[in-house]
Scaffold this active site. Structure first.
Site, PDB file in Angstrom:
ATOM      1  CE1 TYR A 154      -3.984  -2.356   5.460  1.00 58.40           C
ATOM      2  CE2 TYR A 154      -3.062   0.120   4.951  1.00 58.40           C
ATOM      3  CZ  TYR A 154      -3.585  -1.073   4.623  1.00 58.40           C
ATOM      4  OH  TYR A 154      -3.607  -1.338   3.106  1.00 58.40           O
ATOM      5  CB  SER A 163      -0.931   0.128   1.194  1.00 59.67           C
ATOM      6  OG  SER A 163      -1.461   1.229   1.347  1.00 59.67           O
TER       7      SER A 163
END
Length: 258
Positions: free
Chosen positions: A156, A143
């Protein structure tokens, strides 16, 4: 090695495994692999889709399972082994997150984020490696948050950064076996999962007007294009790299077109 031919873009005859393939980027990658000739095995907690034209002996394999469950992953790996006897491409796409200030994330919530975005990837790789030989490709979907601060998504983002580091280390460890390991870092590719997270965020923490330098949002198919490249012979000398599929966001740092 011989010069590339136009057929180098194809994945004909290759066996590809894609996790988190029921929707979004995972589904787009699985469909693209099938379109370029691969035999595809997919899994997801939700029921994965199956290509109706690719059924029967040697055709697509779809299983519903939680990639955090090592027993279920081993069952999936055995099913792939029984069907094809090998894996040529592994795409670790499954993952997930929720929005919360770091201080509000419980120990259980932190374990969930770690398992869902990192531990399950190492487990899947260990299960599939015995089926992978020279020329195989591992693609980890990370990401943009792996490369920048992400308030409200601290754990995360840390796990995606850890996955980036794992990608580079495994690229070197597996190079003697001829196995390439790369990553795709998507951003600005709206998916159902991203929409759900965005809707849970407090007003003002997400600005839907801000767009990437290219001046538009992308879609899951853009990540699928990068995966097709990394899976095949066009990327035969690419390993330990991250392809940023984000319309220029990573290159721009904190700047975005408004």
């Amino acid at each position: 090695m011989a010069a590339l031919s136009p057929d180098a873009i194809l994945l004909t005859g290759r066996v590809a495994v894609v996790t988190g393939a029921a929707r979004g980027i995972g589904r787009a990658i699985a469909e693209a692999f099938e379109a370029f000739g691969a035999q595809v095995a997919v899994c997801d907690r939700d029921k994965p889709r199956r290509d109706r034209a690719n059924q029967g002996k040697g055709g697509a394999l779809a299983m519903t399972l939680d990639v955090r469950d090592p027993v279920a992953v081993e069952v999936f790996a055995r099913a792939v082994a029984e069907r094809w006897g090998r894996v040529d491409v592994l795409v670790n796409n499954a993952g997930g997150t929720f929005h919360a200030p770091f201080a509000d994330v419980s120990a259980k919530g932190e374990r969930t984020l770690i398992e869902e975005n990192f531990t399950q990837v190492t487990g899947m790789i260990r299960s599939m490696l015995p089926l992978m030989g020279a020329g195989a490709s591992i693609i980890n979907v990370t990401s943009s948050e792996a490369h920048q601060a992400a308030p409200g998504f601290a754990v995360y983002a840390a796990m995606k950064a850890a996955l980036e580091s794992l990608t580079r280390s495994l690229a070197l460890e597996l190079a003697p076996r001829g196995i390439r390991v790369n990553a795709i870092a998507p951003d600005a590719l709206p998916t159902e999962g991203e929409s759900g997270v965005r809707e849970s965020m407090p007003a003002g923490e997400f600005d839907p007007v801000r767009v990437p330098p290219l001046g538009r949002l992308g879609d899951p198919g853009d990540a699928a294009g990068a995966a097709v490249f990394l899976a095949g012979d066009l990327a035969r000398f690419v390993t330990g790299a991250t392809v940023h599929v984000d319309g220029g966001i990573h290159a721009a740092g904190g700047w975005r077109r408004v």
